[in-house]
Write a protein that holds these residues in place. Structure first.
Motif, PDB file in Angstrom:
ATOM      1  N   ARG A 413       0.902  -1.050  -0.055  1.00  0.00           N
ATOM      2  CA  ARG A 413       0.095   0.085   0.130  1.00  0.00           C
ATOM      3  C   ARG A 413       0.842   1.369   0.023  1.00  0.00           C
ATOM      4  NH1 ARG A 413      -5.355   0.548   0.621  1.00  0.00           N
ATOM      5  NH2 ARG A 413      -5.434  -1.810   1.261  1.00  0.00           N
ATOM      6  N   ASN A 414       2.102   1.322   0.615  1.00  0.00           N
ATOM      7  CA  ASN A 414       2.746   2.463   0.946  1.00  0.00           C
ATOM      8  C   ASN A 414       3.541   2.591  -0.442  1.00  0.00           C
ATOM      9  OD1 ASN A 414       2.105   2.685   3.473  1.00  0.00           O
ATOM     10  ND2 ASN A 414       4.353   2.039   4.402  1.00  0.00           N
ATOM     11  N   SER A 415       4.164   1.533  -0.931  1.00  0.00           N
ATOM     12  CA  SER A 415       4.812   1.886  -2.356  1.00  0.00           C
ATOM     13  C   SER A 415       3.993   2.135  -3.521  1.00  0.00           C
ATOM     14  CB  SER A 415       5.577   0.290  -2.481  1.00  0.00           C
ATOM     15  OG  SER A 415       6.156  -0.096  -1.398  1.00  0.00           O
ATOM     16  N   ALA A 416       2.680   1.333  -3.512  1.00  0.00           N
ATOM     17  CA  ALA A 416       1.683   1.694  -4.739  1.00  0.00           C
ATOM     18  C   ALA A 416       1.274   3.476  -4.414  1.00  0.00           C
ATOM     19  CB  ALA A 416       0.541   0.920  -4.421  1.00  0.00           C
ATOM     20  N   ASP A 417       1.203   3.877  -3.364  1.00  0.00           N
ATOM     21  CA  ASP A 417       0.915   5.456  -3.350  1.00  0.00           C
ATOM     22  C   ASP A 417       2.030   6.191  -3.600  1.00  0.00           C
ATOM     23  OD1 ASP A 417      -1.243   7.234  -1.637  1.00  0.00           O
ATOM     24  OD2 ASP A 417       0.781   7.769  -1.158  1.00  0.00           O
ATOM     25  N   VAL A 418       3.273   5.879  -3.306  1.00  0.00           N
ATOM     26  CA  VAL A 418       4.445   6.448  -3.672  1.00  0.00           C
ATOM     27  C   VAL A 418       4.580   6.683  -5.213  1.00  0.00           C
ATOM     28  CG1 VAL A 418       6.962   6.654  -3.626  1.00  0.00           C
ATOM     29  CG2 VAL A 418       5.765   6.003  -1.445  1.00  0.00           C
ATOM     30  N   VAL A 419       4.481   5.287  -5.640  1.00  0.00           N
ATOM     31  CA  VAL A 419       4.742   5.257  -7.431  1.00  0.00           C
ATOM     32  C   VAL A 419       3.575   6.102  -7.942  1.00  0.00           C
ATOM     33  CG1 VAL A 419       4.535   3.683  -9.007  1.00  0.00           C
ATOM     34  CG2 VAL A 419       5.699   2.799  -7.083  1.00  0.00           C
ATOM     35  N   TYR A 420       2.338   5.930  -7.483  1.00  0.00           N
ATOM     36  CA  TYR A 420       1.240   6.668  -7.994  1.00  0.00           C
ATOM     37  C   TYR A 420       1.445   8.422  -8.024  1.00  0.00           C
ATOM     38  CZ  TYR A 420      -3.540   7.945  -9.016  1.00  0.00           C
ATOM     39  OH  TYR A 420      -4.656   8.534  -9.714  1.00  0.00           O
ATOM     40  N   GLU A 421       1.808   8.778  -6.907  1.00  0.00           N
ATOM     41  CA  GLU A 421       2.027  10.237  -6.642  1.00  0.00           C
ATOM     42  C   GLU A 421       3.258  10.803  -7.398  1.00  0.00           C
ATOM     43  OE1 GLU A 421      -0.280  11.844  -5.947  1.00  0.00           O
ATOM     44  OE2 GLU A 421      -1.685  10.731  -4.488  1.00  0.00           O
ATOM     45  N   LEU A 422       4.123   9.873  -7.533  1.00  0.00           N
ATOM     46  CA  LEU A 422       5.378  10.365  -8.146  1.00  0.00           C
ATOM     47  C   LEU A 422       5.625  10.244  -9.454  1.00  0.00           C
ATOM     48  CD1 LEU A 422       8.476   9.194  -5.640  1.00  0.00           C
ATOM     49  CD2 LEU A 422       7.364  11.350  -5.854  1.00  0.00           C
ATOM     50  N   HIS A 423       4.953   9.221 -10.174  1.00  0.00           N
ATOM     51  CA  HIS A 423       4.998   9.082 -11.552  1.00  0.00           C
ATOM     52  C   HIS A 423       3.577   8.739 -12.322  1.00  0.00           C
ATOM     53  CE1 HIS A 423       6.543   8.302 -15.629  1.00  0.00           C
ATOM     54  NE2 HIS A 423       6.059   6.801 -15.378  1.00  0.00           N
ATOM     55  N   GLY A 424       3.035   7.802 -11.532  1.00  0.00           N
ATOM     56  CA  GLY A 424       1.943   7.020 -12.029  1.00  0.00           C
ATOM     57  C   GLY A 424       0.475   7.842 -12.496  1.00  0.00           C
ATOM     58  N   ARG A 425       0.414   8.758 -11.567  1.00  0.00           N
ATOM     59  CA  ARG A 425      -0.894   9.921 -11.754  1.00  0.00           C
ATOM     60  C   ARG A 425      -0.512  10.419 -13.050  1.00  0.00           C
ATOM     61  NH1 ARG A 425      -4.712  12.022  -8.689  1.00  0.00           N
ATOM     62  NH2 ARG A 425      -3.745  11.267  -6.692  1.00  0.00           N
ATOM     63  N   ARG A 426       0.881  11.188 -13.349  1.00  0.00           N
ATOM     64  CA  ARG A 426       0.911  11.828 -14.460  1.00  0.00           C
ATOM     65  C   ARG A 426       0.850  11.036 -15.806  1.00  0.00           C
ATOM     66  NH1 ARG A 426       4.569  14.429 -10.720  1.00  0.00           N
ATOM     67  NH2 ARG A 426       3.665  16.769 -10.566  1.00  0.00           N
TER      68      ARG A 426
END
Length: 584
Positions: A413-426
């Motif tokens: 859960r932590n790692s998915a949130d970090v990946v999403y906010e740093l790169h995945g969302r864009r």
């Protein structure tokens, strides 16, 4: 009469029974996000930071009223998950071994560790309850490198299935099949390795049975935690271990003690795991968002992309509430709820269960020199009758399994949130899909470790558990320091920690900083004796003094920045005192 001047009633602040029931699982309230007003950049609202900190031109918070406060019985869950992640590490392995090895004179450090983590963990929740954003998003508003560094540190410290391996070994020994071998895909694997692979597969499958993945985690952890605690109580009573507690007052009165210098790694691991420890603690932010605490109720939950229904948007930027009389009272209620839930579930659960298991180890394995798994299986079990031995295996298995479950959940859960906010969302990636992919990859990684030949032995994995625990302890120092600064400089007066709590955070930063310096010095002295560090600081080598000086410099910066933030926010929000409560 305006809202700011009329008397606020309990109906304004607290939910009805029917509304409170919506929190039994997790609660989400959709909003017309794009139609909401942006919070003004004034003292009454969180500081969004400078755009060049994040590369965003607009990172403002949307304004909504804080949801009404449910009862404690409606929201128990996030701290129970963290308790489950704790039981199989510090309370089952590290602290029983430390007390059996060094005596009750070290028990004070367990108590201090648990209470220190109470303040750290509730502060991790603060930003999310106030804004709906995860703590990783809060750190990203300071600098994009912080979440990435925590992700790497989390994987290094927890990225192997040590608890699944230990649970499988305990279960295999208890069933008397440890020495058996099973053929799997052309490989001859010990039974406990196959069992460990099966446990990891079972954890993965459990996520596929519900649309909201948090809900199944909470229910499974509550079941496993309840089983562990009940069996631990029974063992404590039937094995005559209760008499050990009589030694605690005398040991405490005799003065605090620490193990020998060579056990610094075990001590720091024990301190970090007097609770969940390290990367795991940061999950509190995401779990309370999934549960629907405070402004997190508006932020969206992670749905299963395979069996889930329509996804819920987890917004890039969170929410904030206007400091009206009603909202200030609601914040006071929410903060009281956050602390009570964590105190009665996490702190009390650890104190009771951990102390009983320490008493059991001290009574049956005093002066042991074995690792914790060997201590339980080869020293304690032979001294017990058939039924107590069976119960001990059940307690150890359940505690280790619930910890592995909590580690998988937390890391993913932590790692998915970090990946999403740093790169995945864009990049246009969906958060549920990232979560599911990371979950699958992490479980497959653990299965590969258990199935493939490696250059080191997994036959006695406790040494690697110690390494992971010490790295978790090292991770807690920088993020506690950063958390202290963020919550006192980025939040407005009415949602900031109060002065007593700020002092507790200064203590937490110094506490983990001191032991981190000890541990790093213990590592470096192997290649350069000048880095030797002593428990009393005095007598350290030149390099050791340099390490302690670095820790002191960081501590000074944290104290200055957080105190300045508190002083600057003073008397900037009318009625802010109405939001304060015990240990606010």
């Amino acid at each position: 009469m305006t809202e700011d001047t009329r008397e606020v009633s309990d109906e304004d602040v607290y939910t009805t029974r029917e509304e409170g029931r919506s929190y039994y699982g997790s609660s989400y309230m959709p909003t017309a996000y794009d139609n909401l007003d942006l919070a003004p950049e004034t003292d009454g609202y969180p500081d969004r930071g400078r755009p060049d900190d994040r590369g965003d031109s607009d990172a403002g918070f949307r304004v909504l009223d804080l949801p009404r406060v449910p009862k404690l019985s409606h929201v128990v869950g996030p701290s129970a998950i963290l308790l489950g992640a704790s039981l199989g590490s510090g309370e089952t392995l590290f602290w029983p071994l430390l007390v059996a090895t060094s005596g009750w004179g070290i028990y004070w450090l367990f108590v201090v560790g648990v209470l220190t983590q109470f303040f750290i963990n509730t502060e991790i929740q603060r930003w999310t309850v106030a804004t709906g954003e995860s703590v990783f998003r809060a750190f990203e508003r300071v600098g994009r490198g912080w979440p990435l560094a925590l992700l790497v540190g989390g994987f290094v410290s927890l990225g192997w299935p040590g608890w699944a391996a230990s649970a499988a070994r305990i279960g295999s020994i208890g069933l008397g099949i440890e020495a058996d071998a099973v053929g799997v895909a052309g490989l001859e694997l010990a039974t406990w390795r196959v069992a460990g692979i099966g446990l990891l597969a079972l954890i993965w499958l459990s996520y596929q049975v519900t649309p909201v993945m948090y809900n199944v985690v909470e229910r499974v952890q509550l079941l496993l935690v309840s089983l562990s605690v009940v069996v631990a109580v029974v063992l404590f009573l039937v094995t005559g271990s209760a008499g050990e507690l009589a030694a605690v007052p005398g040991a405490v009165a005799g003065g605090a003690s620490l193990p020998a210098e060579g056990d610094v790694a075990l001590v720091l691991g024990g301190i970090a795991f007097a609770g969940a420890g390290g990367y795991l603690n940061l999950s509190q932010s995401l779990w309370v968002r999934e549960k629907g605490y405070g402004m997190g109720r508006y932020q969206g939950r992670v749905k299963n992309p395979v069996v889930g229904d329509d996804s819920e948007p987890v917004q890039r930027d969170g929410f904030t509430f206007p400091p009206t009389a009603v909202n200030l009272r609601r914040w006071r209620g929410w903060w009281r709820l956050v602390q009570l839930e964590h105190l009665l579930t996490f702190v009390l659960g650890l104190a009771v269960t951990g102390t009983m298991l320490m008493a059991l180890a001290a009574a049956h394995a005093p002066g042991t020199t074995d690792d914790a798994v060997v201590m339980w299986t080869e020293t304690v079990v032979p001294q017990l009758g058939a039924l107590p031995s069976a119960l001990l295996f059940v307690a150890l298995f359940a505690a280790l399994l619930t910890t592995e479950y909590g580690i998988v959940e937390s890391v993913v859960r932590n790692s998915a949130d970090v990946v999403y906010e740093l790169h995945g969302r864009r990049a246009g990636w969906a958060l549920p899909r990232i979560f599911w992919t990371v979950l699958t990859a992490f479980v497959l990684w653990g299965i590969a470790i258990l199935a493939l030949p490696l250059p080191y032995s997994l036959e006695r994995p406790f040494g690697l558990l110690v390494a992971g625990a010490t790295l978790s302890g090292l991770l807690m120092w920088p993020y506690t320091a950063l958390l202290t600064v963020v919550n006192t400089t980025r939040l407005p007066e009415h949602t900031q920690p109060g002065w007593p709590r700020l002092v507790a955070l200064w203590w937490a930063t110094a506490f983990f900083g001191y032991f981190s310096a000890l541990l790093v010095g213990d590592w470096l002295r192997v290649v350069d004796p000048t880095f030797a560090t002593e428990l009393g600081v005095l007598g350290s080598g030149p390099g050791g003094y340099l390490l302690f000086t670095g820790v002191g410099a960081v501590q000074a910066v944290v104290v200055v920045l957080s105190a300045r933030g508190k002083l600057a926010a003073g008397d900037t929000v009318p009625g802010a005192d109405d939001a304060r409560g015990l240990l606010g």
